[in-house]
Design a protein around this motif. Structure first.
Motif, mmCIF file in Angstrom:
data_model
loop_
_atom_site.group_PDB
_atom_site.id
_atom_site.type_symbol
_atom_site.label_atom_id
_atom_site.label_comp_id
_atom_site.label_asym_id
_atom_site.label_seq_id
_atom_site.Cartn_x
_atom_site.Cartn_y
_atom_site.Cartn_z
ATOM 1 N N LYS A 39 0.785 -1.065 0.123
ATOM 2 C CA LYS A 39 -0.166 0.063 0.168
ATOM 3 C C LYS A 39 0.907 1.271 0.117
ATOM 4 N N LEU A 40 1.792 0.877 0.794
ATOM 5 C CA LEU A 40 2.685 2.524 1.014
ATOM 6 C C LEU A 40 3.432 2.192 -1.094
ATOM 7 N N GLU A 41 3.584 1.590 -1.206
ATOM 8 C CA GLU A 41 4.664 1.481 -3.115
ATOM 9 C C GLU A 41 3.540 2.372 -3.722
ATOM 10 N N ARG A 42 1.999 1.204 -3.318
ATOM 11 C CA ARG A 42 1.199 2.429 -4.084
ATOM 12 C C ARG A 42 1.070 3.775 -4.146
ATOM 13 N N TYR A 43 0.717 4.328 -2.594
ATOM 14 C CA TYR A 43 0.326 5.220 -2.657
ATOM 15 C C TYR A 43 1.727 7.040 -2.811
ATOM 16 N N LEU A 44 2.868 5.309 -3.283
ATOM 17 C CA LEU A 44 4.811 6.557 -3.518
ATOM 18 C C LEU A 44 4.011 6.046 -5.411
ATOM 19 N N GLY A 45 3.919 5.382 -5.452
ATOM 20 C CA GLY A 45 3.789 5.014 -7.282
ATOM 21 C C GLY A 45 5.429 4.896 -7.193
ATOM 22 N N LYS A 46 5.813 3.749 -6.436
ATOM 23 C CA LYS A 46 7.679 3.389 -6.792
ATOM 24 C C LYS A 46 7.541 2.528 -6.042
ATOM 25 N N SER A 47 8.107 1.192 -6.272
ATOM 26 C CA SER A 47 8.452 0.175 -5.903
ATOM 27 C C SER A 47 9.809 0.540 -5.052
ATOM 28 N N LEU A 48 9.679 0.090 -3.545
ATOM 29 C CA LEU A 48 10.813 0.160 -2.294
ATOM 30 C C LEU A 48 11.680 -1.268 -2.337
#
Length: 322
Positions: A39-48
């Motif tokens: 969900k954090l990756e979707r929010y930021l639009g980047k793979s972490l």
């Protein structure tokens, strides 16, 4: 939507390096941890993270997100603590200092905490450069360092002075520089600089460089350096705070020298930060305690004679006086 818990989970994942340990620490399920990261990756639009079986490595975006998250929560903690900055007897104190200072200052603060149960203390022992980095990152509100710091985001002010002591084995009978050179030097982090300054002041016609002294050993833990001296392996130069708290006091002795050398301790904080009053109280109480031990009735020291800087702690003292 922004969710601070996702960032908290991500910080824990990076620090533990494991989805399983993250779930245990946060009392979550492992799938719950994975869901927070996605969900954090979707929010930021980047793979972490790049998953590699049970392991993972951070992507560039992941490293930047981790740094941002640390700053985010540090600023949150600073804001939370600032809400009770007028209290003298409650709230958290987040302090870092070198071991040479913390060996006496930390036990003193714990004594204050016993008397004021609303006070909590988070204390870190670290080197000067680490303290500066952590204060800038918001992990500590206050740092105590042994060198003045010049940084555009740091307030630095002189606070207190402690004597440096040249310490030799208890049975050492020498008095001169040649005797010390024959004994050899026990080093620790910044020990060479302290020893060089003291010997230069007291043997100006003879001393050239610490490179002429045989190196009999080194430890990165200043509290342990007097163990080597007590065993007759060499001499060293330490703050009186270290000597007075050492379990080897009876196995070593301070070599009397004609020209005493003082080490100045500096307080650092983030630029413009209004320091809570509880810090001012602790710092002034400790300095008064040291002055009483040294002089019995508290002679003026650095800061009480008008030489203290105008950083946040000096401002807090002025507010209290007003």
């Amino acid at each position: 939507m922004f969710n601070a818990q996702y960032f908290r989970t991500f910080i824990t994942l990076v620090e533990t390096g494991s989805f399983t340990r993250t779930a245990q620490r946060l009392e979550m399920t492992q799938p719950g941890v994975s869901q927070h990261v996605r969900k954090l990756e979707r929010y930021l639009g980047k793979s972490l993270i790049d998953r590699q079986g049970r392991r993972f490595v951070l992507t560039e975006a992941g490293r930047r997100a981790y740094d941002y998250a640390l700053k985010l929560f540090a600023e949150h903690e600073q804001f939370r603590h600032s809400l009770d900055d007028e209290s003298l007897d409650s709230g958290e104190c987040r302090i870092a200092s070198p071991g040479s200072v913390g060996l006496m200052f930390y036990p003193f603060i714990l004594g204050q905490q016993q008397m004021h149960t609303g006070l909590t203390v988070s204390y870190s022992f670290a080197f000067n450069h680490e303290i500066v980095t952590d204060v800038l990152a918001g992990r500590h509100d206050l740092g105590i360092v042994t060198e003045a710091v010049r940084h555009p985001e740091i307030d630095c002010e002189a606070w207190h002075q402690e004597s440096l002591c040249l310490v030799v084995p208890a049975d050492f009978s020498g008095t001169g520089l040649a005797d010390l050179m024959a004994l050899g030097f026990i080093g620790y982090s910044d020990g060479v600089n302290r020893a060089g300054g003291m010997l230069r002041q007291n043997f100006p016609g003879e001393f050239r460089s610490m490179s002429h002294f045989p190196r009999q050993g080194f430890t990165n833990e200043v509290s342990m350096v007097l163990d080597a001296v007590a065993r007759g392996l060499g001499f060293t130069v330490v703050s009186r705070l270290v000597l007075e708290t050492s379990p080897w006091q009876r196995q070593v002795k301070e070599l009397p020298l004609p020209n005493p050398v003082q080490e100045t301790l500096y307080l650092i904080s983030r630029r413009g930060m209004r320091m809570p009053r509880r810090y001012t109280r602790l710092l002034e109480a400790f300095r008064e305690h040291r002055l009483h031990e040294r002089y019995g009735h508290g002679e003026p020291s650095l800061g009480e004679s008008g030489e203290l800087g105008q950083g946040p702690l000096a401002q807090a003292r002025e507010e209290r006086a007003g």
